[in-house]
Design a protein around this motif. Structure first.
Motif, PDB file in Angstrom:
ATOM      1  N   ILE A  68       0.996  -1.297   0.172  1.00  0.00           N
ATOM      2  CA  ILE A  68      -0.072  -0.150   0.117  1.00  0.00           C
ATOM      3  C   ILE A  68       0.810   1.227  -0.063  1.00  0.00           C
ATOM      4  O   ILE A  68       1.870   1.360   0.613  1.00  0.00           O
ATOM      5  N   VAL A  69       0.665   2.171  -0.766  1.00  0.00           N
ATOM      6  CA  VAL A  69       1.253   3.406  -0.641  1.00  0.00           C
ATOM      7  C   VAL A  69       0.227   4.686  -0.576  1.00  0.00           C
ATOM      8  O   VAL A  69      -0.809   4.618  -1.230  1.00  0.00           O
ATOM      9  N   PHE A  70       0.627   5.327   0.494  1.00  0.00           N
ATOM     10  CA  PHE A  70      -0.302   6.516   0.750  1.00  0.00           C
ATOM     11  C   PHE A  70       0.716   7.755   0.573  1.00  0.00           C
ATOM     12  O   PHE A  70       1.767   8.010   0.714  1.00  0.00           O
ATOM     13  N   LEU A  71      -0.265   8.428  -0.596  1.00  0.00           N
ATOM     14  CA  LEU A  71       0.558   9.537  -1.297  1.00  0.00           C
ATOM     15  C   LEU A  71      -0.492  10.801  -0.971  1.00  0.00           C
ATOM     16  O   LEU A  71      -1.522  10.729  -1.060  1.00  0.00           O
ATOM     17  N   GLY A  72       0.347  11.819  -0.566  1.00  0.00           N
ATOM     18  CA  GLY A  72      -0.364  13.173  -0.272  1.00  0.00           C
ATOM     19  C   GLY A  72       0.325  14.132   0.242  1.00  0.00           C
ATOM     20  O   GLY A  72       1.562  13.782   0.752  1.00  0.00           O
ATOM     21  N   SER A  73      -0.068  15.258   0.345  1.00  0.00           N
ATOM     22  CA  SER A  73       0.654  16.341   1.117  1.00  0.00           C
ATOM     23  C   SER A  73       0.699  16.104   2.507  1.00  0.00           C
ATOM     24  O   SER A  73       0.267  15.364   3.107  1.00  0.00           O
ATOM     25  N   SER A  74       1.868  17.163   3.264  1.00  0.00           N
ATOM     26  CA  SER A  74       2.033  16.923   4.622  1.00  0.00           C
ATOM     27  C   SER A  74       0.774  17.160   5.428  1.00  0.00           C
ATOM     28  O   SER A  74      -0.005  17.957   5.083  1.00  0.00           O
ATOM     29  N   GLY A  75       0.585  16.377   6.344  1.00  0.00           N
ATOM     30  CA  GLY A  75      -0.543  16.279   7.424  1.00  0.00           C
ATOM     31  C   GLY A  75      -1.815  15.903   6.930  1.00  0.00           C
ATOM     32  O   GLY A  75      -2.846  16.041   7.585  1.00  0.00           O
ATOM     33  N   VAL A  76      -2.098  15.278   5.801  1.00  0.00           N
ATOM     34  CA  VAL A  76      -3.418  14.928   5.392  1.00  0.00           C
ATOM     35  C   VAL A  76      -3.847  13.492   6.001  1.00  0.00           C
ATOM     36  O   VAL A  76      -4.936  12.917   5.690  1.00  0.00           O
ATOM     37  N   GLY A  77      -3.103  12.940   6.877  1.00  0.00           N
ATOM     38  CA  GLY A  77      -3.464  11.760   7.622  1.00  0.00           C
ATOM     39  C   GLY A  77      -2.773  10.407   6.957  1.00  0.00           C
ATOM     40  O   GLY A  77      -3.123   9.163   7.513  1.00  0.00           O
ATOM     41  N   LYS A  78      -1.792  10.407   6.288  1.00  0.00           N
ATOM     42  CA  LYS A  78      -0.989   9.248   5.706  1.00  0.00           C
ATOM     43  C   LYS A  78      -0.438   8.512   6.878  1.00  0.00           C
ATOM     44  O   LYS A  78      -0.606   7.213   6.834  1.00  0.00           O
ATOM     45  N   THR A  79       0.172   9.042   7.898  1.00  0.00           N
ATOM     46  CA  THR A  79       0.894   8.366   9.023  1.00  0.00           C
ATOM     47  C   THR A  79      -0.066   7.560   9.781  1.00  0.00           C
ATOM     48  O   THR A  79      -0.217   6.442  10.206  1.00  0.00           O
ATOM     49  N   HIS A  80      -1.169   8.397   9.961  1.00  0.00           N
ATOM     50  CA  HIS A  80      -2.452   7.780  11.048  1.00  0.00           C
ATOM     51  C   HIS A  80      -2.817   6.616  10.267  1.00  0.00           C
ATOM     52  O   HIS A  80      -3.004   5.575  10.917  1.00  0.00           O
ATOM     53  N   LEU A  81      -3.101   6.554   8.876  1.00  0.00           N
ATOM     54  CA  LEU A  81      -3.913   5.442   8.246  1.00  0.00           C
ATOM     55  C   LEU A  81      -2.777   4.386   8.152  1.00  0.00           C
ATOM     56  O   LEU A  81      -3.251   3.182   8.458  1.00  0.00           O
ATOM     57  N   ALA A  82      -1.516   4.611   7.867  1.00  0.00           N
ATOM     58  CA  ALA A  82      -0.533   3.615   7.739  1.00  0.00           C
ATOM     59  C   ALA A  82      -0.513   2.933   9.194  1.00  0.00           C
ATOM     60  O   ALA A  82      -0.342   1.466   9.204  1.00  0.00           O
ATOM     61  N   THR A  83      -0.256   3.633  10.277  1.00  0.00           N
ATOM     62  CA  THR A  83      -0.165   3.075  11.506  1.00  0.00           C
ATOM     63  C   THR A  83      -1.538   2.261  11.984  1.00  0.00           C
ATOM     64  O   THR A  83      -1.471   1.092  12.633  1.00  0.00           O
ATOM     65  N   SER A  84      -2.620   2.908  11.665  1.00  0.00           N
ATOM     66  CA  SER A  84      -3.715   2.068  11.964  1.00  0.00           C
ATOM     67  C   SER A  84      -3.969   0.840  11.296  1.00  0.00           C
ATOM     68  O   SER A  84      -4.500  -0.032  12.123  1.00  0.00           O
ATOM     69  N   ILE A  85      -3.463   0.673  10.301  1.00  0.00           N
ATOM     70  CA  ILE A  85      -3.174  -0.541   9.489  1.00  0.00           C
ATOM     71  C   ILE A  85      -2.320  -1.486  10.110  1.00  0.00           C
ATOM     72  O   ILE A  85      -2.622  -2.848  10.434  1.00  0.00           O
ATOM     73  N   GLY A  86      -1.334  -1.007  10.582  1.00  0.00           N
ATOM     74  CA  GLY A  86      -0.271  -1.598  11.432  1.00  0.00           C
ATOM     75  C   GLY A  86      -0.877  -2.273  12.582  1.00  0.00           C
ATOM     76  O   GLY A  86      -0.253  -3.325  12.949  1.00  0.00           O
ATOM     77  N   ILE A  87      -1.466  -1.543  13.257  1.00  0.00           N
ATOM     78  CA  ILE A  87      -2.150  -1.837  14.594  1.00  0.00           C
ATOM     79  C   ILE A  87      -2.962  -3.072  14.452  1.00  0.00           C
ATOM     80  O   ILE A  87      -2.789  -3.866  15.424  1.00  0.00           O
ATOM     81  N   ALA A  88      -3.781  -2.919  13.367  1.00  0.00           N
ATOM     82  CA  ALA A  88      -4.877  -4.019  13.330  1.00  0.00           C
ATOM     83  C   ALA A  88      -4.051  -5.032  12.782  1.00  0.00           C
ATOM     84  O   ALA A  88      -4.592  -6.263  13.345  1.00  0.00           O
ATOM     85  N   GLY A 104      -6.578  16.751   0.034  1.00  0.00           N
ATOM     86  CA  GLY A 104      -7.473  17.522   0.855  1.00  0.00           C
ATOM     87  C   GLY A 104      -6.812  18.356   1.913  1.00  0.00           C
ATOM     88  O   GLY A 104      -5.422  18.666   1.660  1.00  0.00           O
ATOM     89  N   ASP A 105      -7.204  19.015   2.966  1.00  0.00           N
ATOM     90  CA  ASP A 105      -6.544  20.023   3.985  1.00  0.00           C
ATOM     91  C   ASP A 105      -5.689  19.285   4.675  1.00  0.00           C
ATOM     92  O   ASP A 105      -5.818  17.813   4.915  1.00  0.00           O
TER      93      ASP A 105
END
Length: 252
Positions: free
Chosen positions: A104-124, A236-237
């Motif tokens: 999975i690659v999360f692509l987007g500008s700084s602060g849009v939630g990439k790390t949050h989503l990557a981490t949440s999948i990792g925690i799962a 997004g913002d």
């Protein structure tokens, strides 16, 4: 009875079965009231111990994974980022992509939630006892460089290659020289079609040649990463600034 009970407590203490000790009295009462067989009573009592061991194992897996925070999918505000398909993210948490050895690659500008989503999948994944590790790209490169200088690069590469899920965060925030790009490529190549990797990046793929300062190596990396990958392009913002934005919107 008292001597037998005391001996049982003593044995459980010796075996370090603390949950069985805690729930012994209530289980005996439950057995007497419901006329449970010896086997049924033992199953009920040992279940308490197993449940606690599983909880502790999950905590251990999450700790070993070195997540930057413990934000899960349920903590993500999908209404704020409508470009993200919530059902798709929830599907990732089933870990089907890991079974298929996909990335999975999360692509987007700084602060849009990439790390949050990557981490949440990792925690799962960690909660389901799937070996998982989180590391920022710059730290990964520094560790591989250090290992190379100390003549233990192969062992370090094998260490990062062993995880069923490796999360590499913030690719593109700092430039990577050509020699370091080769180290990164070796790891990606080791994991290719063998394990799953989640990457987060603020850089579009066309600029990876500049990031890795070697277009050929960058193409080889992208070729392996994207061959079996889902790319989530977040538009997004800044998710980090959402509370401030909401406050400003209320004022206006």
């Amino acid at each position: 009875m008292n001597s037998s009970y005391s001996k049982l407590i003593e044995n459980l203490e010796y075996l370090k079965l603390s949950q069985m000790i805690t729930h012994l009295d209530e289980t005996i009462d439950f057995m007497n009231h419901n006329q449970l067989s010896f086997a049924e009573t033992l199953i009920k009592l040992t279940d308490y111990e197993i449940d606690m061991k599983q909880i502790n194992m999950v905590k251990s897996m999450v700790k070993v994974a070195a997540f930057p925070h413990l934000k899960e999918v349920k903590d993500f505000d999908f209404l704020f980022q409508p470009s993200i398909n919530k059902e798709q993210i929830l599907d990732f948490t089933t870990l089907r992509f890991i079974e298929r050895k996909e990335n999975i690659v999360f692509l987007g500008s700084s602060g849009v939630g990439k790390t949050h989503l990557a981490t949440s999948i990792g925690i799962a994944a960690a909660k389901k006892r799937t070996s998982t590790y989180f590391i920022k790209c710059n730290d990964l490169i520094l560790n591989l460089k250090k290992a190379k200088l100390e003549n233990r690069l192969e062992a370090r590469l094998k260490h990062y290659a062993k995880y069923k899920l490796l999360i590499i965060d913030e690719i593109g925030y700092l430039p990577i020289d050509a020699e370091d790009a080769k180290l990164f490529f070796q790891l990606i190549d080791l994991r290719y079609e063998a394990k799953s990797t989640i990457l987060t990046t603020n850089a579009n793929f066309k600029s990876w040649g500049d990031i890795f300062q070697d277009p050929k190596i960058a193409n080889e990396i992208l070729d392996r990463v994207l061959h079996h990958a889902t790319v989530i392009n977040i538009v997004g913002d800044s998710y980090r600034l959402k509370d401030h934005i909401q406050i400003e919107n209320k004022k206006s």
